[in-house]
Design a protein around this motif. Structure first.
Motif, PDB file in Angstrom:
ATOM      1  N   PRO A  81     -26.612 -32.774  -3.862  1.00  0.00           N
ATOM      2  CA  PRO A  81     -25.617 -32.262  -4.812  1.00  0.00           C
ATOM      3  C   PRO A  81     -25.504 -33.114  -6.064  1.00  0.00           C
ATOM      4  CG  PRO A  81     -24.542 -33.184  -2.868  1.00  0.00           C
ATOM      5  CD  PRO A  81     -25.996 -33.140  -2.571  1.00  0.00           C
ATOM      6  N   VAL A  82     -25.696 -34.412  -5.946  1.00  0.00           N
ATOM      7  CA  VAL A  82     -25.656 -35.297  -7.119  1.00  0.00           C
ATOM      8  C   VAL A  82     -26.796 -34.963  -8.063  1.00  0.00           C
ATOM      9  CG1 VAL A  82     -25.898 -37.689  -7.901  1.00  0.00           C
ATOM     10  CG2 VAL A  82     -24.474 -37.167  -5.910  1.00  0.00           C
ATOM     11  N   ALA A  83     -27.998 -34.829  -7.534  1.00  0.00           N
ATOM     12  CA  ALA A  83     -29.158 -34.512  -8.373  1.00  0.00           C
ATOM     13  C   ALA A  83     -28.988 -33.166  -9.054  1.00  0.00           C
ATOM     14  CB  ALA A  83     -30.426 -34.527  -7.518  1.00  0.00           C
ATOM     15  N   ALA A  84     -28.429 -32.171  -8.345  1.00  0.00           N
ATOM     16  CA  ALA A  84     -28.243 -30.832  -8.923  1.00  0.00           C
ATOM     17  C   ALA A  84     -27.236 -30.862 -10.067  1.00  0.00           C
ATOM     18  CB  ALA A  84     -27.795 -29.858  -7.839  1.00  0.00           C
ATOM     19  N   VAL A  85     -26.136 -31.578  -9.893  1.00  0.00           N
ATOM     20  CA  VAL A  85     -25.113 -31.649 -10.942  1.00  0.00           C
ATOM     21  C   VAL A  85     -25.612 -32.458 -12.131  1.00  0.00           C
ATOM     22  CG1 VAL A  85     -22.797 -32.471 -11.493  1.00  0.00           C
ATOM     23  CG2 VAL A  85     -23.219 -31.283  -9.332  1.00  0.00           C
ATOM     24  N   GLU A 119     -21.711 -33.645  -0.066  1.00  0.00           N
ATOM     25  CA  GLU A 119     -21.390 -32.220   0.010  1.00  0.00           C
ATOM     26  C   GLU A 119     -20.929 -31.709  -1.353  1.00  0.00           C
ATOM     27  OE1 GLU A 119     -18.373 -31.707   2.924  1.00  0.00           O
ATOM     28  OE2 GLU A 119     -19.468 -32.769   4.501  1.00  0.00           O
ATOM     29  N   LEU A 120     -21.335 -30.497  -1.695  1.00  0.00           N
ATOM     30  CA  LEU A 120     -20.809 -29.839  -2.883  1.00  0.00           C
ATOM     31  C   LEU A 120     -19.560 -29.075  -2.451  1.00  0.00           C
ATOM     32  CD1 LEU A 120     -21.285 -29.273  -5.900  1.00  0.00           C
ATOM     33  CD2 LEU A 120     -22.547 -27.227  -5.233  1.00  0.00           C
ATOM     34  N   GLU A 121     -18.388 -29.655  -2.719  1.00  0.00           N
ATOM     35  CA  GLU A 121     -17.138 -29.113  -2.180  1.00  0.00           C
ATOM     36  C   GLU A 121     -16.537 -28.019  -3.066  1.00  0.00           C
ATOM     37  OE1 GLU A 121     -14.240 -32.041  -1.215  1.00  0.00           O
ATOM     38  OE2 GLU A 121     -15.463 -32.950   0.365  1.00  0.00           O
ATOM     39  N   LYS A 147     -26.689 -23.290  -5.494  1.00  0.00           N
ATOM     40  CA  LYS A 147     -26.840 -22.833  -4.107  1.00  0.00           C
ATOM     41  C   LYS A 147     -28.193 -23.272  -3.564  1.00  0.00           C
ATOM     42  CE  LYS A 147     -28.029 -18.181  -5.777  1.00  0.00           C
ATOM     43  NZ  LYS A 147     -27.680 -16.754  -5.684  1.00  0.00           N
ATOM     44  N   ASP A 148     -28.334 -23.100  -2.260  1.00  0.00           N
ATOM     45  CA  ASP A 148     -29.579 -23.420  -1.549  1.00  0.00           C
ATOM     46  C   ASP A 148     -29.994 -24.879  -1.736  1.00  0.00           C
ATOM     47  OD1 ASP A 148     -29.778 -20.731  -0.718  1.00  0.00           O
ATOM     48  OD2 ASP A 148     -30.801 -20.180  -2.579  1.00  0.00           O
ATOM     49  N   LEU A 149     -29.013 -25.766  -1.708  1.00  0.00           N
ATOM     50  CA  LEU A 149     -29.341 -27.186  -1.786  1.00  0.00           C
ATOM     51  C   LEU A 149     -30.051 -27.620  -0.503  1.00  0.00           C
ATOM     52  CD1 LEU A 149     -26.075 -28.730  -3.307  1.00  0.00           C
ATOM     53  CD2 LEU A 149     -28.289 -28.433  -4.441  1.00  0.00           C
ATOM     54  N   PRO A 150     -31.056 -28.478  -0.623  1.00  0.00           N
ATOM     55  CA  PRO A 150     -31.712 -28.980   0.589  1.00  0.00           C
ATOM     56  C   PRO A 150     -30.765 -29.866   1.374  1.00  0.00           C
ATOM     57  CG  PRO A 150     -32.467 -30.186  -1.336  1.00  0.00           C
ATOM     58  CD  PRO A 150     -31.621 -29.049  -1.848  1.00  0.00           C
ATOM     59  N   PRO A 151     -30.934 -29.947   2.677  1.00  0.00           N
ATOM     60  CA  PRO A 151     -30.076 -30.841   3.451  1.00  0.00           C
ATOM     61  C   PRO A 151     -30.340 -32.285   3.056  1.00  0.00           C
ATOM     62  CG  PRO A 151     -31.888 -30.033   4.799  1.00  0.00           C
ATOM     63  CD  PRO A 151     -31.940 -29.269   3.511  1.00  0.00           C
ATOM     64  N   GLY A 152     -29.284 -33.083   2.991  1.00  0.00           N
ATOM     65  CA  GLY A 152     -29.445 -34.496   2.657  1.00  0.00           C
ATOM     66  C   GLY A 152     -29.749 -35.324   3.884  1.00  0.00           C
TER      67      GLY A 152
END
Length: 335
Positions: A127-131, A261-263, A273-278
């Protein structure tokens, strides 16, 4: 031929490094002033054990990269020694516990023409990389304000009979527990111009030599306002490590115990959406650390050294984290 590594400091985090080194190269030497620790790690990975860093650097000519996994206050001197021996260095967080030492480490790397990697694994949390990607693309517009929550537990036994909790080798709660989180503030929003802060030691008096709690207000150079609330007094266990972002075109909260987590998200025209599991967090017996992303850290190191890759976190960025923490502690009013 695979890259040959050595590890300095054979405590808990060294096992994580050794595991990933064995996946990308060869661990040939380890060093710790406690012989039993050095011999235990060496035996497991078929390496040679040393109790003296200078001796290891003198005899292990074929070592190309030294991983610094020792107490915080030793990072600078040991990193500089390894660089002067013409080794690349990967240094655990924090890079050092004052900005001056960070600068000396960077200068030593430049003089030796060697790479200085700094471990900042939270950057690889999905989620950090996506944001971060959305921010860089301007999808959130102007960032108005941000809030960082670091609510962890470190009980008294964590500090018992240890360098942890000492001013000289630990440096402070922000250095040991939350420097990864402070790194994200710089990485995502830039440098900090002004700081006000209050700190206190509520629950660890006589146990640690600094604060266990802090409340911080920040003003970034780009005009963004920020706040940080951190503590190691969350009752019995870690509660939360989160970053909330309020932007012109969206609001996002990355949460969970360790920014895993993207809360919450409400973004103009976009849904993450569809973030890979960390990866799971680092487990240290009775306590839990940040997400275990050292696999990404070592993959990046190999790319940089063998394929002209771009370094994920360089010495300058490690310095900026330490500078921000130093600004916070300099401005802080202890209660």
């Amino acid at each position: 031929m695979s890259i040959r590594f050595a590890i300095v400091g054979c405590g808990r985090i060294s096992e994580r490094h050794a595991q990933h080194i064995s996946n990308v190269g060869e661990l040939v030497a380890v060093c710790d002033i406690v012989r039993e620790k050095a011999e235990g790690l060496a035996e497991k990975y078929g390496a040679k054990a040393y109790t003296d860093l200078d001796e290891m650097l003198r005899y292990e000519k074929e070592v190309e990269v030294v991983a610094i996994c020792s107490p915080n206050g030793l990072h600078a001197a040991q990193t500089i020694a390894a660089l002067q021996a013409e080794k690349h260095v990967i240094c655990e967080k924090p890079m050092a516990i004052n900005p001056y030492d960070c600068g000396e480490m960077i200068k030593a790397a430049e003089r030796a023409n060697r790479r200085l990697f700094v471990v900042k694994q939270n950057r690889f949390n999905p989620p950090v990389a996506a944001v971060k990607e959305l921010i860089d693309a301007g999808k959130l517009g102007q960032i108005y304000s941000v809030h960082l929550s670091c609510y962890w537990n470190r009980h008294n036994a964590y500090y018992a009979n240890s360098w942890k909790g000492t001013k000289a080798l630990d440096g402070g709660t922000l250095y040991t527990q939350f420097s990864h989180f402070i790194d994200l503030l710089y990485w995502m929003f830039g440098d900090v111009k002004e700081v006000t802060a209050y700190t206190a030691n509520y629950h660890h008096q006589g146990i640690i030599e600094f604060e266990d709690t802090g409340v911080v207000n920040l003003r970034f150079y780009n005009g963004t306002l920020g706040s940080v609330h951190y503590t190691v007094n969350s009752y019995q266990k870690n509660m939360e490590g989160s970053l909330t972002i309020f932007g012109e075109k969206g609001t996002v909260k990355i949460g969970g115990q360790y920014l895993n987590e993207l809360e919450y998200q409400q973004i103009e025209g976009i849904e993450i959406k569809d973030l890979p599991p960390g990866n799971p967090p680092n487990q240290y017996g009775n306590y839990v650390g940040s997400m275990s992303n050292h696999d990404h850290v070592y993959a990046n190191l190999v790319q940089v050294l063998t394929n002209n890759g771009i370094i994920a976190t360089n010495g300058f960025e490690g310095l900026k984290t330490v500078e921000i923490i130093d600004k916070i502690y300099t401005a802080a009013k202890p209660l």
